[in-house]
Design an enzyme around this catalytic site. Sequence first.
Site, PDB file in Angstrom:
ATOM      1  N   HIS A   1      -5.943   9.472  -4.101  1.00  0.00           N
ATOM      2  CA  HIS A   1      -5.528   8.226  -3.472  1.00  0.00           C
ATOM      3  C   HIS A   1      -5.183   7.168  -4.519  1.00  0.00           C
ATOM      4  O   HIS A   1      -4.239   6.410  -4.361  1.00  0.00           O
ATOM      5  CB  HIS A   1      -6.670   7.737  -2.576  1.00  0.00           C
ATOM      6  CG  HIS A   1      -6.316   6.545  -1.758  1.00  0.00           C
ATOM      7  ND1 HIS A   1      -5.776   6.646  -0.510  1.00  0.00           N
ATOM      8  CD2 HIS A   1      -6.419   5.219  -2.019  1.00  0.00           C
ATOM      9  CE1 HIS A   1      -5.563   5.447  -0.019  1.00  0.00           C
ATOM     10  NE2 HIS A   1      -5.946   4.554  -0.914  1.00  0.00           N
TER      11      HIS A   1
ATOM     12  N   HIS B   1      -2.542   4.803   6.693  1.00  0.00           N
ATOM     13  CA  HIS B   1      -3.972   4.834   7.010  1.00  0.00           C
ATOM     14  C   HIS B   1      -4.205   5.971   7.999  1.00  0.00           C
ATOM     15  O   HIS B   1      -4.619   5.751   9.126  1.00  0.00           O
ATOM     16  CB  HIS B   1      -4.426   3.484   7.566  1.00  0.00           C
ATOM     17  CG  HIS B   1      -5.694   3.002   6.941  1.00  0.00           C
ATOM     18  ND1 HIS B   1      -6.676   2.348   7.630  1.00  0.00           N
ATOM     19  CD2 HIS B   1      -6.152   3.100   5.673  1.00  0.00           C
ATOM     20  CE1 HIS B   1      -7.670   2.057   6.812  1.00  0.00           C
ATOM     21  NE2 HIS B   1      -7.377   2.499   5.624  1.00  0.00           N
TER      22      HIS B   1
END
Lengths: 978, 257
Positions: free
Chosen positions: A236, A310
């Site tokens: 990430h 998300h």
Amino acid sequence: MLTRIEVGFKERIIDARGEKTKRRIIEDLGIRIEKVKTADVYTILGELEEEEIRKICEELFCDPLIQEYSINEPLNREHDWIVEIGFKPGVTDNVGKTSEEGIKDLIGKSVRVFTSTLYFLKGVSRDEAERIAKELLANELINRIHIMRDGRVLETPLVKEEHKPRVQTFKLKEMSDEELMKLSGERTLALSLEELHAIRDYFYSERVRRERMERGLPEDPTDVELEALAQTWSEHCKHKIFNALIEYEDEDTGEKLVIDSLFKTFIKRSTEEIREEMGERDFCVSVFSDNAGIMKFNDEYNIALKVETHNTPSALDPYGGALTGILGVNRDVLGAGKGAKPIFNTDVFCFASPFYSGELPPRILHPKRIFEGVRLGVEHGGNKSGIPTINGCIVFDDRYLGKPLVYCGTGGIMPSEINGEFSHEKKTEDGDLAVMVGGRVGKDGIHGATFSSEELHIASPTSAVQIGDPITQKKMMDFLLEARDRGLIKCITDNGAGGLSSSIGETAQFSNGCEIYLERVPLKYHGLDPWEILLSESQERMTVAVSPSKIDEFLELAKKRDVEATIVGKYTSTGKFHVLYEGRTVAYIDMEFLHHGVPQMKLKARWRRRRHEEPEFEPDDLNEELLKLLSRLNICSKEYVIRQYDHEVQGGSVVKPLVGVMNDGPSDASIIRPILESFEGLVVSNGIIPRYGDIDTYHMVACSLDEAIRNNVAVGGNIDHMAALDNFCWCDPIKSENNPDGDFKLAQLVRANMALYDYTKAFRVPCISGKDSMKNDYVYENIRISIPPTVLFTVVSKIEDVRKAVTMDVKREGDLVYILGFTRDELGGSEYYAMHGYIGNNVPKVNAKEARERYLKLRNAIYEGVVASCHDCSDGGLAVALAESAFSGRMGMEIRAERIPSEKMPVDHLLFSETQSRFIVTVHPEHQERFEEIMSGTCFAEIGVVKGDSLIVKHEGRVLINTPIEALEEAWKRTLRW
Amino acid sequence: MEVKALILAGYGINCENETAYCFRKAGAQAEIVHLRDLLSMERGLLDYHILAFPGGFSFGDDIASGKVLANKFKVSLFDDLVELVRSGGLVIGICNGFQVLVKMGLLPGFHGDYGAQKVTLTFNDSGKFEDRWVHLRVENSKCIFTKGIKRMYLPVRHAEGKFFTSQNVLEKLNKNHQVVMRYISPEGGKAIYPWNPNGSLEDIAGICDETGRVFGLMPHPEAFNHYTNHPRWRREKIRESGMKIFENAVKYIKENF
């Protein structure tokens, strides 16, 4: 003392929430129910006099005109079962927090308030009540549920934490490879064996051992250190796949390539080369280095842009995941440079069909529930923050069942200079103070960064779910922008993935070191271990670097604005990431190792073209085909969603997402005036077509970019002042035992990047920011659901004078209809083929040189005022575009299809081919000559006229389509009319 | 003379900038003031001629829209607020601001009795937040802000805009000419959903107090500050906008203060 207050609507007042719940029980769950009534419950912990309780009820909780209340006794409503939904301990209870403040205002006492909701269900069994609770009303990850016949359960979800904070160490030296991997798995570190070896070798090296010893640390790394490294090195945060060394092989051609970082080779290089070509006309201000990309708007203002995903949080808790997604990307923009003010949101979702009726694998929520939850999360996140949601789209494909994609984007505005300094430049220096601003820290969201770097599986930690509070964030945002304008901020960044570890760790790279004092961090509740405080992803927090000379003023202003701000560390030049807890060092890592120590991944990619069956079918009736296409999920009206987003707040709306006679036509892009005193505007659009990736991700990316640019140009966007943002969402591209075609998925990624380079260059539209999310798979036992490789382009351009903008609805009877661009037999991956169950092979290919030429000329025609309407041809091709333009203007058209410049092909292909870079334009007859003059040298043709109230398409005299526009509109609207 | 307008901000209010812009464009000196600066007495209400409660989500609409902000005002600033109105000043509440005015009882303020809640704004019958433009008929009322306006076309953007009250209060509002505007159909007739977007009683979209100087409405005039805000400016000649409301306010102060 506990006081329970229930507030419900009076007998004859409509309970809108109850009615809506009833509708959804019937429609979504298929349960027949007679009646639903609701009530709000406030459970107060604190000493209160009877009189005070009554005052609170009458003057705060209950609206005397429409509601009634009960104190410590059940409110009576007709029911068979009562369901109460509250929060689990530690989950943010926004209404509870506001209630505490309201009570303080009213009676001056500080109490705790916990809220819950009662649903009185009439006409259902207990089993049905349980289904309603679990599948509609509550999410068991964050909610507690009570199902009662009568009576109530009195309880408060207080965090009962008796855990004494401690620091653990790990004897990596003594661990076998197997044990190392086990550790990584158990602690959700998501570290590879190679990375664990690098960490082990670092800690047990002579110098590091000695230095750590001097700080009182053992030779074994602490949990704080291990967690900080795992977070900093996570996919990430570090984008390891995009930075990997990749051996690519094209098995069809035998071509082999070695790529040292996809990001540097394709994305960054393209932007660098475009900027060089533009020279003085370069409008990029800051690219790929900050929380958001920054482009120039005019001499006084810059625009910051960022799009995030998300996905995993939204899969687990659609509402909370989407809400934190949108608030998170707002903070990215607020944390760009010295801070930008968010002025628009753009949101794109990818879901499985909301009408999905197959089996649901464990832990997967029904797509309708995900749809509704995400929609609501974005509604609350955007509307309550006062940021207009001006653009977006929804893509449907059942492969998103495994993981929905939730793209949240935000644009912000910032003065280019503040107090004589460039606002896009940020820095930290030795001695600057690290201040945490906004909310408090709890266990929420721990491991978000490492977790999103993993597949979704049955044991995914629930602490990865956070619930945002838009109002806390709005307060913080207002304060920070005020502080920025007073010159109090040197550097600002958001606390998103990785929390303080990431925010301070990254900004400490400027000064080359930091010290963090964990015991100073304000907590929501006790019992957090030091590593949890460092890593927590609790929302609504920013980290600001403030110079010592301005710290008093900064803290003073924070207090005045009722925003919590705490000095939690300082920036140093020691070269160390140094973390202390109650005076003891708990982490001591070289900045160099923390940020640059991660070993480069080495991966293999293998490409072979997949052949799909070529369709063989004859359509019966093209009217029917068109109507069916218009009703398809990917084409139909999304008005249901759009209306629930405020797209006009801030007062600068120019072209809205819905346009036309009845304000219901699908606009290609939106325009706002960010500065109300000026006519300069921002044009926002997007492009996303995952279907084409089933044939070749190279052309998928080319087409997605073209679509985004095309949409933008259609309303008046200027391709010479246009920037793009790329967001890659992929399925796991690393080959392993349970992911045998990982090397193919990686090859798809390589090809996607090749196209990004080729086409951004050819269009001269630079990417200024981007993001990737690489593990969008669901794995359970032997089930694996992988999303189709998906790339979203968000494109933002400037329009000098918004009064020149055009919309897609036809304007006047008698106007001439033009098609711009040549039509090829390109139905591979089209909606039309998909409707007939085929993929095909002839994927649309973009000729960027021709397209750019067309876009420039169209721009000139629009700015000269000779274009009455303009609509891009995309999903469903020409026929769908014609229908949409016509019914949005509530006028018919007569089209002569033989005039369409095209290859030879069957007429249904001509109508539904998705060849890129085409538009339908209407022109007033008096502007015909000038329009054709401007467009000369490009491929275009006059193909008909605006006329009557039906869409009539003829081909050499034969009527192909003749349908009233009302019928077309109805077909387009009925699918998602909820 | 300088007309001074205070535009309230903070705690989730979010239309302060465009509201201030409209007042400035109308010729006022508009100052955006954080609620905390009023509560701490750094700014005084009585230094201004006009007070605007802009739209937004004060305190997140938690508990009930406008309620918590209304209470904050009632507890510490109410005397000044009433004094501002009695001394000839103007108060406007838009959307969330209207909800605040209603819940603190500044509207409808029968017989100058400010402080008692007589009407309410609650959840839309649709159960949804909606952003859509609505047609409004401006009634012959006492309202200063709408003088000379007959029709308006403005956006609503709310989830809690359903006007509700008792039969008794409703009659009084009608009799006193305190109903300022009603939702109508595009043809000018009775509005049903979506033209009445929320199920408001008698299609009421805005009311004023007995002086006509306190005005609350659900639609957003500040979002129609320029013709390009109109959803169909590309199709039609747009002559009117929401600006008239702000111009009337500034003009009134100039003439009467």
